[in-house]
Design a protein around this motif. Structure first.
Motif, PDB file in Angstrom:
ATOM      1  N   LEU A 268       0.830  -1.210   0.000  1.00 48.79           N
ATOM      2  CA  LEU A 268       0.000   0.000   0.000  1.00 48.79           C
ATOM      3  C   LEU A 268       0.859   1.252   0.000  1.00 48.79           C
ATOM      4  CD1 LEU A 268      -2.867  -0.717   2.544  1.00 48.79           C
ATOM      5  CD2 LEU A 268      -3.057  -0.431   0.092  1.00 48.79           C
TER       6      LEU A 268
ATOM      7  N   GLY B 117       2.184   2.118  -3.274  1.00 48.78           N
ATOM      8  CA  GLY B 117       1.196   2.274  -4.339  1.00 48.78           C
ATOM      9  C   GLY B 117       1.170   1.103  -5.310  1.00 48.78           C
TER      10      GLY B 117
ATOM     11  N   TYR C 153      -8.628  -5.957  -3.491  1.00 49.76           N
ATOM     12  CA  TYR C 153      -8.980  -4.701  -4.162  1.00 49.76           C
ATOM     13  C   TYR C 153      -8.836  -4.883  -5.667  1.00 49.76           C
ATOM     14  CZ  TYR C 153      -9.354   0.383  -4.725  1.00 49.76           C
ATOM     15  OH  TYR C 153      -9.758   1.642  -5.054  1.00 49.76           O
TER      16      TYR C 153
ATOM     17  N   TYR D  33      -9.770  12.395 -13.998  1.00 49.79           N
ATOM     18  CA  TYR D  33      -8.790  11.330 -13.745  1.00 49.79           C
ATOM     19  C   TYR D  33      -9.542  10.031 -13.607  1.00 49.79           C
ATOM     20  CZ  TYR D  33      -5.069   8.709 -11.406  1.00 49.79           C
ATOM     21  OH  TYR D  33      -4.124   7.780 -11.077  1.00 49.79           O
TER      22      TYR D  33
ATOM     23  N   GLU E 144      -8.961   5.641 -13.301  1.00 45.25           N
ATOM     24  CA  GLU E 144      -8.081   4.480 -13.253  1.00 45.25           C
ATOM     25  C   GLU E 144      -8.843   3.238 -13.659  1.00 45.25           C
ATOM     26  OE1 GLU E 144      -6.192   4.023  -9.484  1.00 45.25           O
ATOM     27  OE2 GLU E 144      -4.622   5.424  -9.996  1.00 45.25           O
TER      28      GLU E 144
ATOM     29  N   ARG F  36      -0.616   7.653 -15.468  1.00 41.87           N
ATOM     30  CA  ARG F  36      -0.082   7.117 -14.202  1.00 41.87           C
ATOM     31  C   ARG F  36       0.094   5.626 -14.427  1.00 41.87           C
ATOM     32  NH1 ARG F  36      -1.022   2.864 -10.481  1.00 41.87           N
ATOM     33  NH2 ARG F  36      -0.478   3.582  -8.415  1.00 41.87           N
TER      34      ARG F  36
ATOM     35  N   GLU G 289      -5.024   5.685   2.267  1.00 37.40           N
ATOM     36  CA  GLU G 289      -3.746   5.005   2.467  1.00 37.40           C
ATOM     37  C   GLU G 289      -2.952   4.873   1.181  1.00 37.40           C
ATOM     38  OE1 GLU G 289      -6.930   3.274   2.124  1.00 37.40           O
ATOM     39  OE2 GLU G 289      -6.638   1.924   3.812  1.00 37.40           O
ATOM     40  N   MET G 290      -3.534   5.235   0.051  1.00 39.42           N
ATOM     41  CA  MET G 290      -2.785   5.076  -1.196  1.00 39.42           C
ATOM     42  C   MET G 290      -2.646   6.402  -1.946  1.00 39.42           C
ATOM     43  SD  MET G 290      -3.350   2.475  -4.329  1.00 39.42           S
ATOM     44  CE  MET G 290      -2.840   0.918  -3.681  1.00 39.42           C
ATOM     45  N   LEU G 291      -1.411   6.689  -2.339  1.00 36.97           N
ATOM     46  CA  LEU G 291      -1.153   7.850  -3.200  1.00 36.97           C
ATOM     47  C   LEU G 291      -1.097   7.326  -4.633  1.00 36.97           C
ATOM     48  CD1 LEU G 291      -0.115  10.858  -3.592  1.00 36.97           C
ATOM     49  CD2 LEU G 291       2.137   9.852  -3.562  1.00 36.97           C
ATOM     50  N   ASN G 292      -2.087   7.692  -5.446  1.00 38.13           N
ATOM     51  CA  ASN G 292      -2.150   7.139  -6.790  1.00 38.13           C
ATOM     52  C   ASN G 292      -1.186   7.832  -7.741  1.00 38.13           C
ATOM     53  OD1 ASN G 292      -4.654   6.658  -5.355  1.00 38.13           O
ATOM     54  ND2 ASN G 292      -5.279   5.618  -7.209  1.00 38.13           N
TER      55      ASN G 292
ATOM     56  N   SER H 203      -6.424   7.791  -2.849  1.00 36.29           N
ATOM     57  CA  SER H 203      -7.606   6.947  -2.737  1.00 36.29           C
ATOM     58  C   SER H 203      -7.485   6.072  -1.504  1.00 36.29           C
ATOM     59  CB  SER H 203      -7.808   6.117  -3.992  1.00 36.29           C
ATOM     60  OG  SER H 203      -6.750   5.230  -4.159  1.00 36.29           O
TER      61      SER H 203
END
Lengths: 401, 173
Positions: free
Chosen positions: A224, A227, A240, A335, A337, A363, B50-53, B84
């Motif tokens: 986590l 990333g 996830y 944005y 994903e 990204r 907890e996550m930096l995208n 996120s």
């Protein structure tokens, strides 16, 4: 855990040599492209790993500031060239989000078929090339035999075998040809039993297990923090998947589909199919688990494609109308994903109201997955480095863009 | 009290703007409060980001003098952080407004504190932004170019960037 200097199993423990800097790459077969790893070694043990990127940098983001969104689609192809369809999809959805474009139902199901076939094709390379990293050649040949069949199907749909530009903002460039669905169904029927052979070749092979289990362990919190996404994150036991948990614009594509997110739950993987058992040496988050997640995801993708056939045949609307090349974009930014085979691929588009975006950003999933390498390789043996880097299933085109 | 209300109460004027109805809801933060706001967002039980995208920089500058007369924005660099939460399944965007050059001296990179201490993922993202957009991340453990060679001149993603005509004997055009 990996073998550390103070581990009594390490023969080299007694043989203290001088520290040495070893270059692996930029074009080493096991670096999956033009990646250069600088290893600081003491005998056979790696104390530090430093990835160097940029050998493939093609300035895709800068080019995106000079082209309209549809013109930029071929550049997304060339990022992850092993799963180009999924990259087309990510960018198309981001542009559609900015334009608030609603896709016809049929086009959504068509995209699901194509994206999941792309995932299977990509995981096949991931599996085959990983075998190659560990010194076994046969899985690579078998994987490509099957992948070629998928590429044949893609070629029939859009005329290209590697860089498709098929999925585009507004839909896809053409409907599926007549008889395509039947051919795809025939392929899946033939392909499904073969997966057991792959499991026999690699997943349960004792040499493979020895080379991958308990090596390069990525704890969930570290995944986590860095990333990490996709099979790398799920291989560490975090449940996830953007196909289920993502933004509505993306998850609505998968509305009404039944599939399992492949992740270990309470010590077990989902048991909806006949999967090989987890070997006792394997530790959650190691190389073996990352590989296993990919193999099981292929089976889920086959299920999804089969469900999509019915939905595609019975849905209303058409395959969508690609937006015009010169369509003006609304002012603002978006944005989005998507769950590409290698992880979460995000596209960011900023518009000042003209037809050409002000700023385009990709990204990359592998960029984050690779950034954790130095942690995974701490204290491993040199021979484990290809096993660890290969288990991340990186494509350098996506990292350097 | 919602997350944003708590944030506004705690940081007051440091939260320089919000837009919660945008496609991706965002909050604008003063550079000096960035790290504290990020720590708050990560720790807050309603946030749990907890996550930096992604970290992106946008260069709001129009190099064409004819078009520049019509633009409505003041030239500046904008940093965009996409965060996120995996447990809460939501996301948020943080924007930070910086001058294009520090103290208006061309070549002097604008400063912003690093968020590496909050999310280690920021390490490579910040290096990329430094490399291509020219932003100085104060306190970064290893701020070097990541995609371009170390001796590269200029910052490629700035709007007024000019491609070098020659690099180590190789023609640029």
């Amino acid at each position: 855990m990996s073998t550390y200097l103070d581990d009594p199993r390490v023969v080299e423990f007694d043989v203290r040599t001088d520290e040495m800097l070893v270059n692996m790459g930029p074009q080493h077969p096991s670096t999956h492209g033009v990646l250069r790893l600088v290893l600081r070694t003491d005998g056979e043990i790696v104390s530090q790993t430093e990835p160097h990127l940029g050998y493939l940098h093609r300035c895709a983001e800068k080019i995106g500031e000079n082209l309209t969104p549809r013109q930029w689609i071929p550049y997304t192809d060339r990022m992850d060239y092993l799963a180009a369809m999924n990259m087309n999809l990510g960018w198309s959805l981001a542009v559609e989000k900015l334009m608030n474009y609603q896709l016809p139902e049929k086009a959504r199901h068509l995209r699901v078929i194509i994206a999941e076939m792309g995932r299977i094709a990509s995981h096949l390379v991931g599996m085959g090339a990983y075998g190659l990293d560990l010194g076994t050649f046969s899985p690579f040949l078998y994987a490509f035999r099957e992948r070629e069949r998928i590429l044949d199907l893609f070629e029939e749909a859009c005329g290209a075998r590697l860089t498709y530009s098929y999925i585009t903002p507004g839909g896809v460039t053409a409907d599926l040809p007549r008889g395509w669905i039947q051919k795809c169904e025939d392929f899946l029927t033939q392909f499904e039993p073969i997966i057991q052979e792959y499991h026999a070749l690699l997943t349960t092979n004792s040499i493979f297990v020895k080379r991958t289990a308990n090596i390069g362990i990525l704890p969930p919190q570290m995944a986590l923090d860095y990333g990490c996404t996709g099979p790398v994150l799920r291989g560490s036991g975090i449940d996830y998947d953007l196909r289920r948990d993502g933004e509505e614009r993306y998850t609505e594509m998968y509305d009404g589909y039944a599939f399992e997110v492949i992740v270990q739950k309470n010590g077990h993987y989902p048991k909806d199919h006949d999967y090989p058992a987890v070997p006792k040496e394997a530790v959650l988050g190691d190389c073996w688990h990352r590989f296993y997640v990919r193999m099981l995801e292929v089976v889920q993708s086959i299920d999804i494609v089969r469900q999509a056939f019915d939905k595609y045949n019975n849905s209303t609307g058409d395959w969508g109308t690609p937006i015009k090349l010169s369509t003006k974009l609304p002012k603002g930014d978006a944005y989005l994903e998507t769950e590409a085979p290698r992880g979460q691929m995000g596209f960011y588009i900023v518009s000042d109201g003209s037809a050409i975006p002000w700023r385009v950003r990709a990204r990359s999933s592998c960029f984050c997955n690779l950034s954790v390498t130095h942690e995974l390789c701490k204290g491993c043996l040199i021979a484990d480095v290809p096993a660890i880097v290969g288990s991340l299933d990186i494509v350098m085109g996506e990292i350097d863009r | 009290m919602t997350l944003i209300d708590r944030l506004k109460k705690k940081f007051g004027a440091q939260i320089t703007g919000t837009n919660l109805t945008a496609l991706d809801p965002w909050i604008e933060v003063a550079p000096e409060a960035l790290v504290a706001v990020c720590e708050h967002l990560k720790a807050d039980p309603d946030g749990k980001f907890e996550m930096l995208n992604c970290i992106t920089a946008i260069d709001w500058f129009e190099p064409d003098p004819k078009k520049a007369a019509k633009v409505t924005f003041e030239p500046h660099t904008e940093l965009v952080y996409h965060l996120s939460s995996i447990s809460k399944k939501h996301s948020i965007v943080i924007k930070v407004k910086l001058p294009r050059w520090k103290d208006d001296v061309a070549g002097n990179l604008p400063d912003v504190p690093t968020v590496c201490s909050v999310w280690p993922a920021a390490n490579w993202h910040e290096r990329e932004v430094f490399d291509l957009s020219g932003v100085n991340f104060v306190g970064h453990p290893d701020l070097r170019r990541i995609l371009c060679p170390e001796d590269w001149v200029g910052y490629g993603l700035r709007r007024d960037y000019e491609m070098p005509l020659e690099y180590h004997g190789m023609r640029g055009r």
